[in-house]
Structure formats: C-alpha cells, structure tokens
Motif scaffolding. Structure first.
Motif, PDB file in Angstrom:
ATOM      1  N   THR A 247       0.826  -1.207   0.000  1.00 44.90           N
ATOM      2  CA  THR A 247       0.000   0.000   0.000  1.00 44.90           C
ATOM      3  C   THR A 247       0.857   1.254   0.000  1.00 44.90           C
ATOM      4  N   VAL A 248       1.887   1.277   0.848  1.00 49.00           N
ATOM      5  CA  VAL A 248       2.766   2.448   0.928  1.00 49.00           C
ATOM      6  C   VAL A 248       3.516   2.639  -0.388  1.00 49.00           C
ATOM      7  N   PHE A 249       4.136   1.564  -0.899  1.00 50.64           N
ATOM      8  CA  PHE A 249       4.867   1.670  -2.154  1.00 50.64           C
ATOM      9  C   PHE A 249       3.939   2.061  -3.300  1.00 50.64           C
ATOM     10  N   GLY A 250       2.749   1.499  -3.334  1.00 50.02           N
ATOM     11  CA  GLY A 250       1.795   1.830  -4.393  1.00 50.02           C
ATOM     12  C   GLY A 250       1.381   3.292  -4.352  1.00 50.02           C
ATOM     13  N   SER A 251       1.151   3.812  -3.150  1.00 50.71           N
ATOM     14  CA  SER A 251       0.751   5.225  -3.022  1.00 50.71           C
ATOM     15  C   SER A 251       1.885   6.155  -3.429  1.00 50.71           C
ATOM     16  N   ILE A 252       3.086   5.872  -2.931  1.00 52.22           N
ATOM     17  CA  ILE A 252       4.232   6.720  -3.275  1.00 52.22           C
ATOM     18  C   ILE A 252       4.549   6.599  -4.762  1.00 52.22           C
ATOM     19  N   GLN A 253       4.402   5.397  -5.293  1.00 51.81           N
ATOM     20  CA  GLN A 253       4.632   5.186  -6.724  1.00 51.81           C
ATOM     21  C   GLN A 253       3.660   6.016  -7.545  1.00 51.81           C
ATOM     22  N   SER A 254       2.391   6.010  -7.182  1.00 51.32           N
ATOM     23  CA  SER A 254       1.392   6.794  -7.915  1.00 51.32           C
ATOM     24  C   SER A 254       1.721   8.281  -7.865  1.00 51.32           C
ATOM     25  N   LEU A 255       2.084   8.756  -6.700  1.00 49.02           N
ATOM     26  CA  LEU A 255       2.446  10.158  -6.545  1.00 49.02           C
ATOM     27  C   LEU A 255       3.672  10.510  -7.384  1.00 49.02           C
ATOM     28  N   SER A 256       4.675   9.657  -7.329  1.00 46.87           N
ATOM     29  CA  SER A 256       5.910   9.907  -8.065  1.00 46.87           C
ATOM     30  C   SER A 256       5.678   9.919  -9.574  1.00 46.87           C
ATOM     31  N   VAL A 257       4.926   8.955 -10.062  1.00 41.25           N
ATOM     32  CA  VAL A 257       4.629   8.891 -11.498  1.00 41.25           C
ATOM     33  C   VAL A 257       3.813  10.116 -11.914  1.00 41.25           C
ATOM     34  N   MET A 258       2.848  10.513 -11.089  1.00 41.87           N
ATOM     35  CA  MET A 258       2.010  11.663 -11.413  1.00 41.87           C
ATOM     36  C   MET A 258       2.840  12.944 -11.464  1.00 41.87           C
ATOM     37  N   VAL A 259       3.720  13.147 -10.488  1.00 42.36           N
ATOM     38  CA  VAL A 259       4.560  14.356 -10.460  1.00 42.36           C
ATOM     39  C   VAL A 259       5.492  14.371 -11.664  1.00 42.36           C
ATOM     40  N   THR A 260       6.093  13.236 -11.986  1.00 41.76           N
ATOM     41  CA  THR A 260       6.986  13.158 -13.145  1.00 41.76           C
ATOM     42  C   THR A 260       6.231  13.459 -14.430  1.00 41.76           C
ATOM     43  N   ALA A 261       5.037  12.909 -14.576  1.00 48.41           N
ATOM     44  CA  ALA A 261       4.235  13.164 -15.780  1.00 48.41           C
ATOM     45  C   ALA A 261       3.843  14.638 -15.874  1.00 48.41           C
ATOM     46  N   LYS A 262       3.481  15.244 -14.760  1.00 48.60           N
ATOM     47  CA  LYS A 262       3.117  16.667 -14.765  1.00 48.60           C
ATOM     48  C   LYS A 262       4.317  17.532 -15.150  1.00 48.60           C
ATOM     49  N   ARG A 263       5.479  17.212 -14.624  1.00 44.09           N
ATOM     50  CA  ARG A 263       6.673  17.991 -14.958  1.00 44.09           C
ATOM     51  C   ARG A 263       7.031  17.832 -16.432  1.00 44.09           C
ATOM     52  N   LEU A 264       6.909  16.619 -16.941  1.00 39.66           N
ATOM     53  CA  LEU A 264       7.189  16.379 -18.349  1.00 39.66           C
ATOM     54  C   LEU A 264       6.198  17.137 -19.231  1.00 39.66           C
ATOM     55  N   THR A 265       4.932  17.127 -18.865  1.00 43.95           N
ATOM     56  CA  THR A 265       3.915  17.860 -19.619  1.00 43.95           C
ATOM     57  C   THR A 265       4.207  19.357 -19.605  1.00 43.95           C
ATOM     58  N   LEU A 266       4.546  19.888 -18.449  1.00 41.53           N
ATOM     59  CA  LEU A 266       4.877  21.304 -18.346  1.00 41.53           C
ATOM     60  C   LEU A 266       6.078  21.650 -19.212  1.00 41.53           C
ATOM     61  N   SER A 267       7.077  20.788 -19.198  1.00 46.41           N
ATOM     62  CA  SER A 267       8.270  21.016 -20.008  1.00 46.41           C
ATOM     63  C   SER A 267       7.931  21.031 -21.499  1.00 46.41           C
ATOM     64  N   LEU A 268       7.107  20.071 -21.931  1.00 47.01           N
ATOM     65  CA  LEU A 268       6.722  20.013 -23.341  1.00 47.01           C
ATOM     66  C   LEU A 268       5.912  21.238 -23.754  1.00 47.01           C
ATOM     67  N   ARG A 269       4.996  21.648 -22.895  1.00 47.70           N
ATOM     68  CA  ARG A 269       4.186  22.831 -23.220  1.00 47.70           C
ATOM     69  C   ARG A 269       5.031  24.094 -23.244  1.00 47.70           C
ATOM     70  N   THR A 270       5.992  24.198 -22.348  1.00 47.13           N
ATOM     71  CA  THR A 270       6.889  25.358 -22.341  1.00 47.13           C
ATOM     72  C   THR A 270       7.723  25.382 -23.613  1.00 47.13           C
ATOM     73  N   GLU A 271       8.218  24.214 -24.011  1.00 40.87           N
ATOM     74  CA  GLU A 271       9.004  24.121 -25.246  1.00 40.87           C
ATOM     75  C   GLU A 271       8.147  24.485 -26.458  1.00 40.87           C
ATOM     76  N   LEU A 272       6.909  24.025 -26.472  1.00 43.09           N
ATOM     77  CA  LEU A 272       5.994  24.360 -27.566  1.00 43.09           C
ATOM     78  C   LEU A 272       5.735  25.867 -27.604  1.00 43.09           C
ATOM     79  N   PHE A 273       5.503  26.469 -26.437  1.00 43.20           N
ATOM     80  CA  PHE A 273       5.251  27.906 -26.373  1.00 43.20           C
ATOM     81  C   PHE A 273       6.457  28.694 -26.878  1.00 43.20           C
TER      82      PHE A 273
END
Length: 129
Positions: free
Chosen positions: A78-104
């Motif tokens: 449960t702990v690893f799954g929760s932290i994993q979900s958070l980590s993957v979500m934060v990484t995906a958000k940062r990657l999305t922000l980076s791509l949108r900034t590059e596009l802009f």
C-alpha cells in the motif's frame, strides 16, 4: 509542408531519453517505486498460501507468523503503491509542463505569417493538450 519522417523504435527511444533527461532522478525513482510496489504485490499470494497451509496443518504459531508477514507486506504494498502513484504523477506533470513550455517557446520564434494563416483556437487547443 515538411516531408513526413518515419520514426523507428530506436528513434522513439532517443526522443524519450532526450525528453526525460531533465527529470532522470524523478523518472528513476518512479521506476524503482513501480518495481518495489509490484514485487510486494507479487509476494502476497505466497503468504496467503502459507496461511492456508498452516490452517490445514493446525500450526497456530506458523499461522500467526505468516499472517503477520502478510499484514506487513500488505502495508508495504500500500505504501509503495501510493508513493509510486504520486511519483509517477509528479513526473508526468513535470514532463507535460516542459513540453508545453518548449511548444510555447517554439511558437514565439515563429514568423508572423504563421499567425495570419492559423486560427487562434487551433493554437490554444494544441497548447492545452
């Protein structure tokens, strides 16, 4: 118009590495956490089977021990799954922000003629994803 470039699997992998390079620490952490969460999930049936065996053999101490291990591994999963979900979500958000900034930034460098022939809605929909 630009000619279409056919991308190979290797080309996609190179693009992936280039895009995730600024986030390699978060990306590696996400991979480690995914692995840890999956390993703990995979180990749970072993303990469930050991509990059933202890019940069949009427081994009270073995039952309690295996039940304790099952609870511990369930909590870890449960702990690893929760932290994993958070980590993957934060990484995906940062990657999305980076791509949108590059596009802009790329849109800002374009010639003004691009904006004469392109509707504002098309540009904003591409930025919004």
């Amino acid at each position: 118009p630009k000619p279409l470039v056919v991308l190979t699997t290797c080309s996609y992998a190179q693009r992936f590495v280039k895009l995730t390079a600024p986030f390699y620490k978060q990306f590696l952490l996400s991979l480690v956490l995914v692995s840890a969460a999956q390993m703990t999930q995979v180990s749970l049936p072993h303990f469930q089977g050991a509990i059933i065996n202890a019940l069949i053999e009427r081994d009270h101490d073995g039952f309690v021990q295996q039940l304790t291990w099952l609870v511990c591994f369930s909590l870890l999963a449960t702990v690893f799954g929760s932290i994993q979900s958070l980590s993957v979500m934060v990484t995906a958000k940062r990657l999305t922000l980076s791509l949108r900034t590059e596009l802009f930034r790329s849109l800002l460098k374009q010639d003004i003629a691009l904006y004469d022939g392109t509707q504002v809605g098309q540009l904003t929909s591409r930025m919004a994803g």
